[in-house]
Design a protein around this motif. Structure first.
Motif, short mmCIF file in Angstrom:
data_model
loop_
_atom_site.label_atom_id
_atom_site.label_comp_id
_atom_site.label_asym_id
_atom_site.label_seq_id
_atom_site.Cartn_x
_atom_site.Cartn_y
_atom_site.Cartn_z
N TYR A 157 0.66 -1.11 -0.02
CA TYR A 157 0.02 0.05 -0.11
C TYR A 157 1.09 1.29 -0.02
O TYR A 157 1.77 1.60 0.89
CB TYR A 157 -0.97 0.06 1.27
CG TYR A 157 -1.73 -1.44 1.25
CD1 TYR A 157 -2.73 -1.39 0.52
CD2 TYR A 157 -1.47 -2.08 2.26
CE1 TYR A 157 -3.64 -2.66 0.46
CE2 TYR A 157 -2.21 -3.39 2.42
CZ TYR A 157 -3.30 -3.64 1.50
OH TYR A 157 -3.97 -4.68 1.39
N SER A 197 0.06 4.48 -0.03
CA SER A 197 -0.38 5.92 0.78
C SER A 197 -1.20 5.49 2.04
O SER A 197 -2.31 6.29 2.17
CB SER A 197 -1.30 6.73 -0.23
OG SER A 197 -1.44 7.96 0.50
N ARG A 198 -0.97 4.45 2.77
CA ARG A 198 -1.76 4.32 3.85
C ARG A 198 -1.12 4.39 5.20
O ARG A 198 -1.38 3.97 6.09
CB ARG A 198 -2.01 2.80 3.94
CG ARG A 198 -3.35 2.46 3.00
CD ARG A 198 -3.83 0.95 3.33
NE ARG A 198 -4.79 0.71 2.40
CZ ARG A 198 -5.64 -0.60 2.46
NH1 ARG A 198 -5.34 -1.28 3.40
NH2 ARG A 198 -6.74 -0.74 1.48
N THR A 223 3.71 9.16 -0.35
CA THR A 223 3.12 8.33 -1.58
C THR A 223 4.39 8.12 -2.62
O THR A 223 4.62 7.08 -3.11
CB THR A 223 2.09 8.74 -2.16
OG1 THR A 223 0.96 9.00 -1.18
CG2 THR A 223 1.47 7.90 -3.33
N GLN A 257 8.79 0.58 -3.73
CA GLN A 257 8.13 -0.33 -4.48
C GLN A 257 8.88 -0.84 -5.68
O GLN A 257 9.06 -1.87 -6.26
CB GLN A 257 6.64 -0.09 -4.87
CG GLN A 257 5.93 -1.28 -5.23
CD GLN A 257 4.30 -0.83 -5.35
OE1 GLN A 257 3.92 -0.03 -6.27
NE2 GLN A 257 3.54 -1.46 -4.64
#
Length: 104
Positions: A12, A14-15, A39, A46
């Motif tokens: 994820y 932007s969590r 983000t 990533q």
């Protein structure tokens, strides 16, 4: 069902919460920029994870191709030896046994 061999992380992007447990804000100003930066940095993490996984896949592929090349070289050596034996074989020098055939 296939099993998972490699995992791209972070999953994820932007969590991450900008507030602490006591509901106090970690970022006092420019919250939108903080979310954007978070983000973007997770997206870069990533991509870095994806590069590491791709490198691992290509290393595995190179090892498998090296194994195939070694097997092919061994097989070519065996074929060459058999070819030498076949070309050196003279069927006229081989004695053939005679069988007595019974008439039925």
């Amino acid at each position: 069902m296939p099993f998972i061999q490699r995992i791209v992380e972070p999953i994820y992007l932007s969590r991450q919460s900008l507030h602490k447990e006591e509901s106090a804000s970690v970022v006092t100003e420019y919250e939108l920029e903080a979310v954007t930066n978070n983000t973007l940095s997770n997206a870069l993490r990533q991509l870095a994870s994806l590069v590491v996984i791709a490198n691992d896949i290509f290393d595995d592929l190179a090892k498998q191709l090296q194994d195939v090349s070694e097997r092919a070289t061994k097989l070519r050596t065996r074929i060459d030896l058999i070819e030498e034996k076949v070309s050196a074989f003279d069927p006229k020098t081989v004695t053939v046994r005679k069988y007595n055939q019974l008439s039925v």
